[in-house]
Design a protein around this motif. Sequence first.
Motif, PDB file in Angstrom:
ATOM      1  N   VAL A  63      27.054  34.396 -18.550  1.00 38.67           N
ATOM      2  CA  VAL A  63      25.761  35.052 -19.014  1.00 38.67           C
ATOM      3  C   VAL A  63      25.900  36.402 -18.116  1.00 38.67           C
ATOM      4  CG1 VAL A  63      23.374  35.007 -18.888  1.00 38.67           C
ATOM      5  CG2 VAL A  63      24.628  33.049 -19.106  1.00 38.67           C
ATOM      6  N   TYR A  65      27.814  39.388 -15.481  1.00 36.71           N
ATOM      7  CA  TYR A  65      29.048  39.905 -15.160  1.00 36.71           C
ATOM      8  C   TYR A  65      28.848  41.247 -14.572  1.00 36.71           C
ATOM      9  CZ  TYR A  65      28.809  42.152 -19.768  1.00 36.71           C
ATOM     10  OH  TYR A  65      28.098  42.900 -20.915  1.00 36.71           O
ATOM     11  N   ASP A  67      30.382  45.047 -14.503  1.00 37.37           N
ATOM     12  CA  ASP A  67      30.992  45.824 -15.233  1.00 37.37           C
ATOM     13  C   ASP A  67      31.444  47.177 -14.653  1.00 37.37           C
ATOM     14  OD1 ASP A  67      32.186  46.926 -17.614  1.00 37.37           O
ATOM     15  OD2 ASP A  67      30.488  46.314 -18.836  1.00 37.37           O
ATOM     16  N   GLU A 107      25.800  58.006 -31.160  1.00 36.12           N
ATOM     17  CA  GLU A 107      25.409  56.794 -30.784  1.00 36.12           C
ATOM     18  C   GLU A 107      24.639  56.036 -32.254  1.00 36.12           C
ATOM     19  OE1 GLU A 107      23.244  54.372 -27.357  1.00 36.12           O
ATOM     20  OE2 GLU A 107      23.442  56.478 -27.219  1.00 36.12           O
TER      21      GLU A 107
ATOM     22  N   ARG B  64      29.815  50.945 -11.152  1.00 34.14           N
ATOM     23  CA  ARG B  64      29.810  49.537 -11.234  1.00 34.14           C
ATOM     24  C   ARG B  64      28.467  49.146 -11.290  1.00 34.14           C
ATOM     25  NH1 ARG B  64      33.301  49.848  -6.331  1.00 34.14           N
ATOM     26  NH2 ARG B  64      35.314  49.756  -6.987  1.00 34.14           N
ATOM     27  N   TYR B  65      28.271  47.996 -12.364  1.00 32.01           N
ATOM     28  CA  TYR B  65      27.025  47.578 -12.350  1.00 32.01           C
ATOM     29  C   TYR B  65      27.176  45.940 -12.566  1.00 32.01           C
ATOM     30  CZ  TYR B  65      28.061  48.992 -17.126  1.00 32.01           C
ATOM     31  OH  TYR B  65      28.799  48.799 -18.372  1.00 32.01           O
ATOM     32  N   ILE B  66      26.030  45.168 -12.702  1.00 33.02           N
ATOM     33  CA  ILE B  66      25.959  44.045 -13.293  1.00 33.02           C
ATOM     34  C   ILE B  66      25.246  43.789 -14.664  1.00 33.02           C
ATOM     35  CG2 ILE B  66      25.067  41.533 -12.945  1.00 33.02           C
ATOM     36  CD1 ILE B  66      25.512  41.866  -9.895  1.00 33.02           C
ATOM     37  N   ASP B  67      25.934  43.122 -15.379  1.00 30.60           N
ATOM     38  CA  ASP B  67      25.258  43.349 -16.958  1.00 30.60           C
ATOM     39  C   ASP B  67      24.898  41.745 -17.322  1.00 30.60           C
ATOM     40  OD1 ASP B  67      24.475  43.930 -19.385  1.00 30.60           O
ATOM     41  OD2 ASP B  67      26.358  45.217 -19.693  1.00 30.60           O
ATOM     42  N   ASN B  68      24.031  41.460 -18.291  1.00 34.04           N
ATOM     43  CA  ASN B  68      23.741  40.456 -18.735  1.00 34.04           C
ATOM     44  C   ASN B  68      24.184  40.300 -20.341  1.00 34.04           C
ATOM     45  OD1 ASN B  68      22.066  39.739 -16.545  1.00 34.04           O
ATOM     46  ND2 ASN B  68      20.477  38.735 -17.895  1.00 34.04           N
ATOM     47  N   PHE B  69      25.130  39.062 -20.435  1.00 38.20           N
ATOM     48  CA  PHE B  69      25.481  38.894 -21.861  1.00 38.20           C
ATOM     49  C   PHE B  69      24.265  38.920 -22.842  1.00 38.20           C
ATOM     50  CE2 PHE B  69      25.971  35.987 -25.455  1.00 38.20           C
ATOM     51  CZ  PHE B  69      26.940  36.675 -25.753  1.00 38.20           C
ATOM     52  N   HIS B  93      15.460  48.660 -27.103  1.00 40.94           N
ATOM     53  CA  HIS B  93      17.230  47.943 -27.178  1.00 40.94           C
ATOM     54  C   HIS B  93      18.200  48.830 -26.093  1.00 40.94           C
ATOM     55  CE1 HIS B  93      17.269  51.657 -29.684  1.00 40.94           C
ATOM     56  NE2 HIS B  93      18.745  51.661 -29.525  1.00 40.94           N
ATOM     57  N   ARG B  95      21.403  50.419 -25.209  1.00 40.82           N
ATOM     58  CA  ARG B  95      22.459  51.203 -25.929  1.00 40.82           C
ATOM     59  C   ARG B  95      23.575  50.534 -26.202  1.00 40.82           C
ATOM     60  NH1 ARG B  95      19.902  54.751 -22.130  1.00 40.82           N
ATOM     61  NH2 ARG B  95      18.915  56.417 -22.952  1.00 40.82           N
ATOM     62  N   ASP B 187      17.663  38.752 -13.554  1.00 41.15           N
ATOM     63  CA  ASP B 187      16.905  38.058 -12.638  1.00 41.15           C
ATOM     64  C   ASP B 187      16.831  38.850 -11.154  1.00 41.15           C
ATOM     65  OD1 ASP B 187      15.635  36.199 -14.146  1.00 41.15           O
ATOM     66  OD2 ASP B 187      17.650  35.210 -13.851  1.00 41.15           O
ATOM     67  N   PHE B 188      18.044  39.508 -10.817  1.00 40.65           N
ATOM     68  CA  PHE B 188      18.303  40.058  -9.602  1.00 40.65           C
ATOM     69  C   PHE B 188      18.609  41.446  -9.649  1.00 40.65           C
ATOM     70  CE2 PHE B 188      19.712  35.622  -9.658  1.00 40.65           C
ATOM     71  CZ  PHE B 188      19.172  34.950  -8.545  1.00 40.65           C
ATOM     72  N   LEU B 236      17.167  31.412 -21.767  1.00 37.91           N
ATOM     73  CA  LEU B 236      18.332  31.151 -22.134  1.00 37.91           C
ATOM     74  C   LEU B 236      18.997  30.417 -20.945  1.00 37.91           C
ATOM     75  CD1 LEU B 236      21.249  31.614 -24.066  1.00 37.91           C
ATOM     76  CD2 LEU B 236      21.639  33.401 -22.251  1.00 37.91           C
ATOM     77  N   GLU B 237      19.657  29.350 -21.235  1.00 37.41           N
ATOM     78  CA  GLU B 237      20.463  28.389 -20.146  1.00 37.41           C
ATOM     79  C   GLU B 237      21.616  28.155 -20.705  1.00 37.41           C
ATOM     80  OE1 GLU B 237      19.554  28.352 -16.863  1.00 37.41           O
ATOM     81  OE2 GLU B 237      17.548  29.180 -17.040  1.00 37.41           O
ATOM     82  N   THR B 238      22.657  27.884 -19.822  1.00 40.65           N
ATOM     83  CA  THR B 238      23.827  27.076 -19.983  1.00 40.65           C
ATOM     84  C   THR B 238      23.694  25.645 -19.965  1.00 40.65           C
ATOM     85  OG1 THR B 238      24.798  27.453 -18.165  1.00 40.65           O
ATOM     86  CG2 THR B 238      25.244  29.330 -19.899  1.00 40.65           C
ATOM     87  N   ASP B 239      22.940  25.306 -19.274  1.00 44.11           N
ATOM     88  CA  ASP B 239      22.695  23.662 -19.128  1.00 44.11           C
ATOM     89  C   ASP B 239      21.781  23.202 -19.760  1.00 44.11           C
ATOM     90  OD1 ASP B 239      22.523  21.366 -17.940  1.00 44.11           O
ATOM     91  OD2 ASP B 239      22.400  21.882 -15.774  1.00 44.11           O
ATOM     92  N   LEU B 264      23.233  28.567 -24.589  1.00 41.84           N
ATOM     93  CA  LEU B 264      24.143  29.588 -24.835  1.00 41.84           C
ATOM     94  C   LEU B 264      25.317  28.878 -25.747  1.00 41.84           C
ATOM     95  CD1 LEU B 264      25.494  32.428 -24.170  1.00 41.84           C
ATOM     96  CD2 LEU B 264      26.805  31.170 -22.465  1.00 41.84           C
TER      97      LEU B 264
END
Lengths: 320, 320
Positions: A63, A65, A67, A107, B64-69, B93, B95, B187-188, B236-239, B264
């Motif tokens: 979920v 990652y 990047d 875009e 660098r950054y953290i992204d959410n799927f 939305h 980009r 969340d973080f 959204l959860e995977t479990d 997911l």
Amino acid sequence: MDVDPNSAAQEAAAFFRAAPPLRDRGRVAASLAAFVARHSTGNGGVVCVTSGGTTVPLEQRCVRYIDNFSSGQRGAASTEYFLKAGYAVIFIHRRGSKQPYCRFLPEDSFLDFFELGEDSEIQVPQSHSTVVKAAISNYRKAIDEGLLLKLPFTTIFEYLQLLQMVATSMNCLGHRGMLYLAAAVSDFYVPWESMAKHKIESAGGPLNMQLSQVPKMLFILRKNWAPSAFCVSFKLETDPNILLQKAETALKKYGMNVVVANELANYKDTVVMVTSNGRRTVSRNSKEDDLEEQLTDLLVKMHSEHITQPNSEDHQKWTS
Amino acid sequence: MDVDPNSAAQEAAAFFRAAPPLRDRGRVAASLAAFVARHSTGNGGVVCVTSGGTTVPLEQRCVRYIDNFSSGQRGAASTEYFLKAGYAVIFIHRRGSKQPYCRFLPEDSFLDFFELGEDSEIQVPQSHSTVVKAAISNYRKAIDEGLLLKLPFTTIFEYLQLLQMVATSMNCLGHRGMLYLAAAVSDFYVPWESMAKHKIESAGGPLNMQLSQVPKMLFILRKNWAPSAFCVSFKLETDPNILLQKAETALKKYGMNVVVANELANYKDTVVMVTSNGRRTVSRNSKEDDLEEQLTDLLVKMHSEHITQPNSEDHQKWTS
């Protein structure tokens, strides 16, 4: 600090062993083998352009990652200019990043670029018609003549497996091969086996993460995968004070032919090409120009010398 | 665990104070005010759909950054169905995520969808012509009739500032407003002031990161920003074992009208709508159907009851 060849090889092997295997490996290998075979005779250059940023999954059922910022503009533009110079191009690119001949698209442009005529036929407004036509025609030509192979990746695991496959396949081309490594590759990752299986829960306060260093694959690439190829890597920093020193270090440490030094603040306007013979600044003349036109032009010339006089590079001097 | 209103408000205020201010805030505010004013009379619904994942920068000059799927497929599809149901839609939305009426596009499709005819005119192959025409026509209609406002974001900072602006603007619509929060929100995050200024160096071994929790904005949204709106959030959860319990908790904790629970592995095929009156499973009939058609249909009905009988929801029972 020099790289220890044995430990570098061991770290690389361990990385690949633990990485989730590439989906479609068989299909990719087949199209790659056919592409390289088609260009294995003749004198033309074959370049592998890598483009866009790699992701680092934080969870196995991913979920979240990490990047790396990269629109893929440099790789897509360079691909166009290499094709124009007569090269065959293997374009290893991040899914969703900029594509050759589509860089001009604003875009979310798809619908804004088209309208329905009076008889409900699809039209491109006059203002965009010329660029869209040129793009379609150049793209079709590259595909129809078998000069462009596009291979997509998302994660660091996919990227490095593709790079290994392509570089080793290109080894049979000897000095005629060029690697143009413009992708923004993560330095850190979470090894697959130590990764959380499920989405990390958010209830427990702050999140602590430990990321491992990605093995120095440029060293392995130069030493084992493609020792005769002309190798161009890229160094991006935000701090101009450390950029050139880091580029020099990468040049020596990994045995690159050229390291292109970029600064985040102005990477579209100017870069410095660092070689064992000195530095050369490349700047675009105006905002309408592509820096990549000059950059690829210089690299094509250097690569041509590398092909005809592979051992003369140490003696070549720049006067810039 | 209940949310403490005072500390939630303080944390939210601190988050916004420290966040880098939204670029173009003035322009966004003006277009938003005009859009809401245009739809402030009449009986029609106005929905804010959020879509795509937020990024969390790890460096101020961000490499660098953290992204959410999140592809943005759910938000884009839902926007189309809300428009079809007569709603005005504010589409917040990510980009580059999927856009309404463009969901059908294959990746990198721009050039593959077009060809040049004998007289160099741009043509769409017969096989794609129908979908492309319908897309252009529906999109133009929504834009020309002033029913669709698109607001893009990239980072968590931009997203939450936009959401606050939109929710507070929509407050004047009272019960006619709906918030449909399908974006995948981190969340973080790394607070701006504790963020590295430059690209984090990779020479020093493994990287340790500590991320803070993002304040619980849903609580503030319901309590302060848009207390009368019909609020739909997504989990959204995977479990699958923890999913419904987490949805129930979010429903109560944040005072949502509906929490849509996604897993997911199968979020395109089935979801569970969790309300104070029970649960309802929504599944699509075939791979050709959009789950969002049924989902928005049910929500439009519930929202309509919310408008006419705002206090009756606690007594409404589902029999599914």
